[in-house]
Design an enzyme around this catalytic site. Structure first.
Site, PDB file in Angstrom:
ATOM      1  N   TYR A 190      -1.473  -0.384  11.089  1.00  0.00           N
ATOM      2  CA  TYR A 190      -1.672  -1.096   9.820  1.00  0.00           C
ATOM      3  C   TYR A 190      -0.529  -0.809   8.858  1.00  0.00           C
ATOM      4  CZ  TYR A 190      -3.188  -1.533   4.962  1.00  0.00           C
ATOM      5  OH  TYR A 190      -3.224  -1.807   3.625  1.00  0.00           O
ATOM      6  N   LYS A 233       2.461  -3.263   7.298  1.00  0.00           N
ATOM      7  CA  LYS A 233       2.675  -3.467   5.854  1.00  0.00           C
ATOM      8  C   LYS A 233       4.113  -3.081   5.473  1.00  0.00           C
ATOM      9  CE  LYS A 233       0.045  -4.589   3.067  1.00  0.00           C
ATOM     10  NZ  LYS A 233      -0.439  -5.923   2.583  1.00  0.00           N
ATOM     11  N   THR A 285       0.816  -1.220   0.000  1.00  0.00           N
ATOM     12  CA  THR A 285       0.000   0.000   0.000  1.00  0.00           C
ATOM     13  C   THR A 285       0.847   1.267   0.000  1.00  0.00           C
ATOM     14  OG1 THR A 285      -1.503   1.269   1.427  1.00  0.00           O
ATOM     15  CG2 THR A 285      -0.106  -0.312   2.523  1.00  0.00           C
ATOM     16  N   ASP A 286       0.282   2.343  -0.525  1.00  0.00           N
ATOM     17  CA  ASP A 286       0.978   3.643  -0.470  1.00  0.00           C
ATOM     18  C   ASP A 286       1.040   4.177   0.960  1.00  0.00           C
ATOM     19  OD1 ASP A 286      -1.723   4.252  -0.163  1.00  0.00           O
ATOM     20  OD2 ASP A 286      -1.688   5.984  -1.483  1.00  0.00           O
ATOM     21  N   GLU A 287       0.251   3.580   1.883  1.00  0.00           N
ATOM     22  CA  GLU A 287       0.248   4.090   3.267  1.00  0.00           C
ATOM     23  C   GLU A 287       1.592   3.901   3.946  1.00  0.00           C
ATOM     24  OE1 GLU A 287      -3.036   3.554   5.810  1.00  0.00           O
ATOM     25  OE2 GLU A 287      -4.497   3.746   4.193  1.00  0.00           O
TER      26      GLU A 287
HETATM   27  P1  NAD Z   1      -9.777  -7.144   2.746  1.00  0.00           P
HETATM   28  O1  NAD Z   1      -9.716  -6.849   4.201  1.00  0.00           O
HETATM   29  O2  NAD Z   1     -11.035  -6.880   2.013  1.00  0.00           O
HETATM   30  O3  NAD Z   1      -9.398  -8.674   2.475  1.00  0.00           O
HETATM   31  C1  NAD Z   1      -8.365  -9.318   3.161  1.00  0.00           C
HETATM   32  C2  NAD Z   1      -8.586 -10.816   3.017  1.00  0.00           C
HETATM   33  O4  NAD Z   1      -7.499 -11.482   3.698  1.00  0.00           O
HETATM   34  C3  NAD Z   1      -9.878 -11.318   3.659  1.00  0.00           C
HETATM   35  O5  NAD Z   1     -10.552 -12.161   2.769  1.00  0.00           O
HETATM   36  C4  NAD Z   1      -9.419 -12.077   4.890  1.00  0.00           C
HETATM   37  O6  NAD Z   1     -10.268 -13.161   5.250  1.00  0.00           O
HETATM   38  C5  NAD Z   1      -8.044 -12.551   4.454  1.00  0.00           C
HETATM   39  N1  NAD Z   1      -7.164 -12.819   5.606  1.00  0.00           N
HETATM   40  C6  NAD Z   1      -6.966 -12.013   6.682  1.00  0.00           C
HETATM   41  N2  NAD Z   1      -6.111 -12.608   7.552  1.00  0.00           N
HETATM   42  C7  NAD Z   1      -5.765 -13.802   6.994  1.00  0.00           C
HETATM   43  C8  NAD Z   1      -4.913 -14.856   7.407  1.00  0.00           C
HETATM   44  N3  NAD Z   1      -4.264 -14.804   8.572  1.00  0.00           N
HETATM   45  N4  NAD Z   1      -4.767 -15.922   6.594  1.00  0.00           N
HETATM   46  C9  NAD Z   1      -5.433 -15.979   5.404  1.00  0.00           C
HETATM   47  N5  NAD Z   1      -6.264 -15.020   4.966  1.00  0.00           N
HETATM   48  C10 NAD Z   1      -6.433 -13.932   5.766  1.00  0.00           C
HETATM   49  O7  NAD Z   1      -8.557  -6.343   2.107  1.00  0.00           O
HETATM   50  P2  NAD Z   1      -8.405  -5.683   0.670  1.00  0.00           P
HETATM   51  O8  NAD Z   1      -8.882  -4.294   0.738  1.00  0.00           O
HETATM   52  O9  NAD Z   1      -8.937  -6.610  -0.350  1.00  0.00           O
HETATM   53  O10 NAD Z   1      -6.812  -5.638   0.570  1.00  0.00           O
HETATM   54  C11 NAD Z   1      -6.080  -6.724   0.029  1.00  0.00           C
HETATM   55  C12 NAD Z   1      -4.597  -6.390   0.054  1.00  0.00           C
HETATM   56  O11 NAD Z   1      -4.360  -5.201  -0.703  1.00  0.00           O
HETATM   57  C13 NAD Z   1      -4.066  -6.093   1.456  1.00  0.00           C
HETATM   58  O12 NAD Z   1      -2.782  -6.640   1.554  1.00  0.00           O
HETATM   59  C14 NAD Z   1      -4.003  -4.578   1.530  1.00  0.00           C
HETATM   60  O13 NAD Z   1      -2.977  -4.161   2.399  1.00  0.00           O
HETATM   61  C15 NAD Z   1      -3.701  -4.231   0.100  1.00  0.00           C
HETATM   62  N6  NAD Z   1      -4.172  -2.924  -0.377  1.00  0.00           N
HETATM   63  C16 NAD Z   1      -5.499  -2.559  -0.219  1.00  0.00           C
HETATM   64  C17 NAD Z   1      -5.946  -1.340  -0.720  1.00  0.00           C
HETATM   65  C18 NAD Z   1      -7.391  -0.901  -0.598  1.00  0.00           C
HETATM   66  O14 NAD Z   1      -7.699   0.252  -0.931  1.00  0.00           O
HETATM   67  N7  NAD Z   1      -8.302  -1.750  -0.170  1.00  0.00           N
HETATM   68  C19 NAD Z   1      -5.047  -0.481  -1.365  1.00  0.00           C
HETATM   69  C20 NAD Z   1      -3.701  -0.873  -1.484  1.00  0.00           C
HETATM   70  C21 NAD Z   1      -3.300  -2.104  -0.994  1.00  0.00           C
HETATM   71  O1  DAU Z   2      -4.136   3.958   0.528  1.00  0.00           O
HETATM   72  C1  DAU Z   2      -4.363   2.586   0.485  1.00  0.00           C
HETATM   73  C2  DAU Z   2      -5.161   2.173   1.712  1.00  0.00           C
HETATM   74  O2  DAU Z   2      -6.474   2.663   1.521  1.00  0.00           O
HETATM   75  C3  DAU Z   2      -5.169   0.666   1.928  1.00  0.00           C
HETATM   76  O3  DAU Z   2      -3.870   0.229   2.220  1.00  0.00           O
HETATM   77  C4  DAU Z   2      -6.090   0.291   3.090  1.00  0.00           C
HETATM   78  O4  DAU Z   2      -6.177  -1.116   3.208  1.00  0.00           O
HETATM   79  C5  DAU Z   2      -7.464   0.866   2.809  1.00  0.00           C
HETATM   80  O5  DAU Z   2      -8.313   0.619   3.919  1.00  0.00           O
HETATM   81  C6  DAU Z   2      -7.383   2.366   2.564  1.00  0.00           C
HETATM   82  O6  DAU Z   2      -7.004   3.081   3.755  1.00  0.00           O
HETATM   83  P1  DAU Z   2      -7.719   4.447   4.184  1.00  0.00           P
HETATM   84  O7  DAU Z   2      -7.556   4.644   5.631  1.00  0.00           O
HETATM   85  O8  DAU Z   2      -7.332   5.552   3.283  1.00  0.00           O
HETATM   86  O9  DAU Z   2      -9.246   4.036   3.805  1.00  0.00           O
HETATM   87  P2  DAU Z   2     -10.634   4.287   4.569  1.00  0.00           P
HETATM   88  O10 DAU Z   2     -11.711   3.887   3.619  1.00  0.00           O
HETATM   89  O11 DAU Z   2     -10.652   3.707   5.937  1.00  0.00           O
HETATM   90  O12 DAU Z   2     -10.654   5.869   4.706  1.00  0.00           O
HETATM   91  C7  DAU Z   2     -10.578   6.708   3.561  1.00  0.00           C
HETATM   92  C8  DAU Z   2     -10.637   8.150   4.045  1.00  0.00           C
HETATM   93  O13 DAU Z   2     -11.935   8.407   4.575  1.00  0.00           O
HETATM   94  C9  DAU Z   2      -9.661   8.456   5.168  1.00  0.00           C
HETATM   95  O14 DAU Z   2      -9.183   9.774   5.007  1.00  0.00           O
HETATM   96  C10 DAU Z   2     -10.516   8.360   6.433  1.00  0.00           C
HETATM   97  C11 DAU Z   2     -11.898   8.815   5.960  1.00  0.00           C
HETATM   98  N1  DAU Z   2     -13.042   8.185   6.635  1.00  0.00           N
HETATM   99  C12 DAU Z   2     -13.096   6.837   6.697  1.00  0.00           C
HETATM  100  C13 DAU Z   2     -14.140   6.197   7.309  1.00  0.00           C
HETATM  101  C14 DAU Z   2     -14.203   4.702   7.407  1.00  0.00           C
HETATM  102  C15 DAU Z   2     -14.075   8.985   7.149  1.00  0.00           C
HETATM  103  O15 DAU Z   2     -14.034  10.230   7.044  1.00  0.00           O
HETATM  104  N2  DAU Z   2     -15.110   8.362   7.759  1.00  0.00           N
HETATM  105  C16 DAU Z   2     -15.198   7.002   7.878  1.00  0.00           C
HETATM  106  O16 DAU Z   2     -16.189   6.502   8.491  1.00  0.00           O
END
Ligand code: NAD
Ligand code: DAU
Length: 338
Positions: free
Chosen positions: A150, A154, A125-127
């Site tokens: 988190y 990562k 992730t970019d985080e």
């Molecule tokens: P998500 O939370 O929707 O899915 C995560 C999945 O991993 C779930 O199905 C969960 O059951 C599984 N999991 C959790 N712990 C586990 C374990 N111990 N063993 C096996 N499986 C397990 O997450 P997502 O949003 O789909 O993100 C997927 C990946 O992409 C993550 O690594 C996250 O850091 C990365 N990522 C997410 C975003 C985003 O915006 N969602 C952006 C950049 C990177």
């Molecule tokens: O940048 C990549 C990341 O994006 C991934 O690595 C993470 O897995 C993914 O969860 C996401 O992280 P963020 O913290 O950016 O996503 P989230 O949807 O939780 O929040 C997006 C923005 O919205 C953030 O600035 C917080 C704000 N927010 C979020 C929630 C859940 C609110 O204002 N209210 C809310 O209830």
């Protein structure tokens, strides 16, 4: 090509599994997931039932289980997405983030290398870069400066993967993507939470001043990038993936877009206390993957949002099931006292 996808029942993992079944029908795919609160077998059940893929329920931290899987099947490629992924949950409790994201990744990486799996793509992730000020974009050499448990977990896993690539000359690659949105996203994240709350006429809890900026990428575009990296990326490299400049949008404007698409009134917005150490702005420079692999984001934000809203409208049963049960307890804990 024999491929293992971890986290395949989660948001990006399930989208990637569907995408690869369509784009690379000749690939043999094993989908692994522990089915935590965020994993939902329903997301890929059509593929499992039609025997297009095999599903294995397994915890990536479980050394015995992971070892047995790699001993029984000779994979060519691992696409590693399994993770704890929600920043707010990591603020309530960091332990499981270290367990899954750090120990689980290391366990999987060791097993993959030990069993001669040729490539390992670690989806990050970019985080890990922390927060930007009003200008600039993250490049692959931006120093890591995670601000949430988190992001720190990562970053730690990224470093283990890159160290393994260097030490053992192993074909591991790290991708770092910005915020994804689209179908099957768990409604604890901003966009699906606000869509589903608005549909239920519930408040939309906007953190702080609502001016934090995220760079939004439609999930299929991310899948497209992951396929390019898996097939053509250079071993030992990091690739940034992310939204276009027009998709760098403050949360307040994302919220107004959702309300407009649903025909709802802005009085549903409730300003609540900010997230601790809330990163102000993310923006990514994706010129490396663009130059090397020809990838760029293709879905304009308005089109992606229309598709996403349509999906949540058409799949009310899915999100009503997901939002009941354990999630309700987390929601209550996260938003009480804000
Ligand atoms: P998500 O939370 O929707 O899915 C995560 C999945 O991993 C779930 O199905 C969960 O059951 C599984 N999991 C959790 N712990 C586990 C374990 N111990 N063993 C096996 N499986 C397990 O997450 P997502 O949003 O789909 O993100 C997927 C990946 O992409 C993550 O690594 C996250 O850091 C990365 N990522 C997410 C975003 C985003 O915006 N969602 C952006 C950049 C990177
Ligand atoms: O940048 C990549 C990341 O994006 C991934 O690595 C993470 O897995 C993914 O969860 C996401 O992280 P963020 O913290 O950016 O996503 P989230 O949807 O939780 O929040 C997006 C923005 O919205 C953030 O600035 C917080 C704000 N927010 C979020 C929630 C859940 C609110 O204002 N209210 C809310 O209830």
């Amino acid at each position: 090509m024999n491929v293992l996808i971890t986290g395949a029942a989660g948001f990006i993992g399930s989208n990637l599994t569907h995408y690869l079944c369509a784009e690379r029908p000749q690939w043999k795919i094993t989908a692994l997931d522990a089915l935590t609160y965020a994993g939902n077998l329903e997301n890929i059940s059509a593929l499992v039932d039609s025997k297009k893929i095999r599903f294995v329920r397994s915890d990536i931290v479980d050394q015995v289980g992971v070892e047995a899987l790699f001993a029984s099947e000779r994979f060519d490629l691992v696409l590693h997405l399994a993770a704890e992924s929600h920043v707010d949950r990591s603020i309530h409790g960091a332990d499981v983030f270290v367990r899954t994201n750090v120990l689980g990744t290391q366990n999987l990486l060791s097993a993959a290398r030990g069993h001669g799996v040729k490539r390992f793509v670690h989806i990050s992730t970019d985080e890990v870069y922390g927060s930007l000020g009003p200008t600039g974009r993250f490049v692959e050499s931006t120093p890591l400066d995670p601000t949430s448990p988190y992001a720190a977990s990562k970053a730690a896993s990224d470093l283990m993967v890159l160290a393994c690539a260097k030490t053992h000359k192993y074909e591991a690659i790290v991708t770092r993507c910005t915020n994804n949105y689209g179908p099957y996203q768990f409604p604890e994240k901003l966009i699906p939470l606000f869509i589903t709350n608005a549909l239920e006429n519930k408040k939309l809890p906007l953190y702080g001043d609502g001016m934090n900026v995220r760079s939004w990428l439609y999930v299929t575009d991310h899948c497209d990038a992951l396929l390019a990296v898996a097939e053509r990326g250079r071993a030992g490299e990091v690739y940034n993936i992310g939204g276009a400049a027009e998709a760098e949008i403050p949360n307040r404007d994302v919220t107004f877009t959702i309300l407009k698409l649903l025909g709802k009134n802005s009085d549903l917005i409730e300003k609540v206390a900010d997230r601790p150490a809330h990163d102000r702005r993310y923006a990514i420079d994706y010129s490396k993957i663009n130059k090397e692999l020809g990838w760029k984001p293709r879905t304009p934000f308005p089109d992606g949002m229309q598709k996403t809203v349509d999906w949540y409208l058409a799949n009310r049963g899915w999100w009503e099931r997901v939002k009941s049960g354990d999630y309700a307890t987390f929601y209550e804990k996260n938003y009480r006292n804000r």
